[in-house]
Enzyme design. Structure first.
Site, mmCIF file in Angstrom:
data_model
loop_
_atom_site.group_PDB
_atom_site.id
_atom_site.type_symbol
_atom_site.label_atom_id
_atom_site.label_comp_id
_atom_site.label_asym_id
_atom_site.label_seq_id
_atom_site.Cartn_x
_atom_site.Cartn_y
_atom_site.Cartn_z
ATOM 1 N NE ARG A 145 7.953 -2.193 5.602
ATOM 2 C CZ ARG A 145 6.908 -2.258 4.770
ATOM 3 N NH1 ARG A 145 5.954 -1.339 4.801
ATOM 4 N NH2 ARG A 145 6.799 -3.255 3.915
ATOM 5 C CB SER A 159 4.856 -9.394 -2.461
ATOM 6 O OG SER A 159 4.134 -8.914 -1.344
ATOM 7 C CG ASP A 170 2.069 0.974 -4.256
ATOM 8 O OD1 ASP A 170 1.443 -0.061 -4.570
ATOM 9 O OD2 ASP A 170 2.587 1.140 -3.138
ATOM 10 N NE ARG A 194 -4.023 0.524 -7.302
ATOM 11 C CZ ARG A 194 -3.208 0.784 -6.295
ATOM 12 N NH1 ARG A 194 -1.913 0.504 -6.400
ATOM 13 N NH2 ARG A 194 -3.655 1.334 -5.192
ATOM 14 N NE ARG A 236 -0.693 3.609 -4.180
ATOM 15 C CZ ARG A 236 -0.126 4.331 -3.203
ATOM 16 N NH1 ARG A 236 0.000 5.625 -3.331
ATOM 17 N NH2 ARG A 236 0.324 3.743 -2.112
#
Ligand code: S3P
Length: 429
Positions: free
Chosen positions: A27, A167, A315, A346, A388
């Protein structure tokens, strides 16, 4: 690199400082590029994902100087971007692609976004639906759901959008489109997702306000360049927090971690599992709350994780799965269907990998049940091309006598290039 291995170590001790927050780093480039004047960024995350965003704006004529440790963005205002002369490659970065799609929809030019094979397989309709309703013309594969995306800039109108999912990528994309739209743009989500876009736009002078469960923005107001200091990434801290918890006799001080309440679900979850986490030296940095975290090893217990905790820790689920695998009793994860459309699925990836380590895991459509155990079996697992997953399984190796080897670990560089170096630093006797 083909594979990396980790196995049981001496207690984790010491003090670390982590690289900058990935979401805030993206950002800082996007908002700095749209502002007037110089934006100076300290603590920018030097990961591959963030450089995808830097390169995208350079391709649109924005001067971004990289003075190692400090980035200087020479913004020329909301309407200063130039048509890129080539396709923009977002690499593995969903944040780059989704936020850029909203931002590019209102530009007076044509642009094309692509990414690596993982990103080209992730859903984009979630962005095309609301931004399309604002008047955007965007084409993509699979009926517009998959990249490459071709974006033809149009005049946009503000909308009031009730997002079906929580989201920050959807919310931020619509907010960026809203900066170029006529009238007001509102986004409301089921549970509040990370609010870094709102906070940063506010400090750059945008006409923006937060609402219960959402945000409202009015387009047209110029932004002013700022000096920003980015806190350490709590999503990177999560690997070291869980490592400290699961290796007996450990104590670690993690300095300068972003503790924005939209991101601290991991702390609430681990506390509910029995961890004692101390937040020290709480303060504010460039509009974001920051603290030092003191962690000590602890016996964890299984819990149920669902509802508003999910977007606040989205996450962190791969590493939460590992904490659950080594907890006493069963952990149940629900309402987390979004995990199936991250860098990889995931839920599947952690079920397969923990299964190889001897853990009993049952998948459901939107979560999983994990039966805790005392120690993990040595094994070889895949990263599934997901940073991750790779890092979580390397931490898992610390709780396995035989050691865990992770194939294809290079993806770690997308978000945490110094991960191995830092892990070695705290696991040295
Ligand atoms: C991000 C938002 C999250 C997160 C991603 C980064 C962001 O995605 O998973 O890693 O920077 O806005 P969703 O908002 O789609 O859940």
């Amino acid at each position: 690199m083909k594979s990396l291995a980790r196995k049981t170590v001496v207690p984790i001790r010491g003090e670390i400082t982590l690289p900058g927050d990935k979401s805030i780093s993206h950002r800082s480039i996007m908002i700095g590029a749209l502002a007037k004047g110089i934006t100076t960024v300290h603590g920018f995350l030097r990961g591959e994902d963030n450089f995808a965003t830097v390169n995208a704006f350079r391709a649109m004529g924005v001067e971004i100087r990289d003075e190692i440790g400090i980035l200087k963005i020479h913004g020329k205002g909301l309407h200063s971007l130039l048509e890129p002369s080539d396709v923009i490659d977002c690499g593995n970065s969903g944040t780059s692609m989704r936020l850029l799609t909203g931002l590019l929809a209102g530009q007076p030019f044509f642009s094309v976004l692509t990414g690596d094979r993982y990103l080209r397989n992730r859903p984009m309709k979630r962005i095309l639906d609301p931004v399309g309703a604002m008047g955007a013309e965007i084409h993509g594969r699979a009926g517009g759901n998959k990249a490459p995306l071709a974006i033809i800039g149009r005049d946009l109108q503000g909308i009031s959008y009730q997002s079906p999912i929580s989201s920050a990528q959807v919310k931020s994309s619509v907010v960026f489109a809203g900066l170029y739209a006529s009238g007001e743009t509102t986004v409301i989500e089921p549970h509040l997702s990370r609010d870094h876009t709102e906070r940063m736009l506010c400090s750059f002078g945008a006409d923006i306000e937060t609402l219960p469960g959402g945000v409202r923005v009015r387009g047209g107001r110029e932004l002013q360049g700022q000096e920003i200091t980015i806190p350490g990434d709590i999503s990177s801290a999560a690997f070291f927090i869980v490592a400290t918890l699961i290796v007996p006799g450990s104590e670690l001080l993690i300095k300068n971690v972003g503790v924005n309440p939209t991101r601290t679900g991991i702390l609430d979850i681990l506390s509910a599992m029995g961890a004692t986490l101390q937040l020290l030296n709480y303060r504010e940095l460039s509009g974001e709350p920051v603290a030092d975290l003191l962690v000590r090893s602890a016996q964890l217990k299984g819990i149920e994780i669902c509802g508003e905790l999910v977007p606040r820790s989205i996450d962190e689920f791969p590493i939460i799965c590992l904490a659950a695998a080594l907890a006493e009793g069963k952990t149940v994860i629900r309402d987390a269907g979004e995990l199936r459309v991250k860098e990889t699925d995931r839920i599947r990836a952690m079920a397969v990998n923990l299964g190889k380590a001897g853990v009993s895991v049952t998948e459901s459509a939107d979560g999983m049940e994990i039966q805790g155990t005392d120690s993990l079996q040595g094994c070889r697992v895949d990263s599934f091309g997901d940073h991750r997953i790779a890092m979580s399984m390397l931490i898992a190796g610390l709780a396995s006598g035989g050691g865990i080897t992770v194939n294809d670990p290079d993806c770690i560089a997308t978000s945490f290039p110094d991960f191995i170096e830092l892990l070695e630093k705290v696991t040295k006797s």
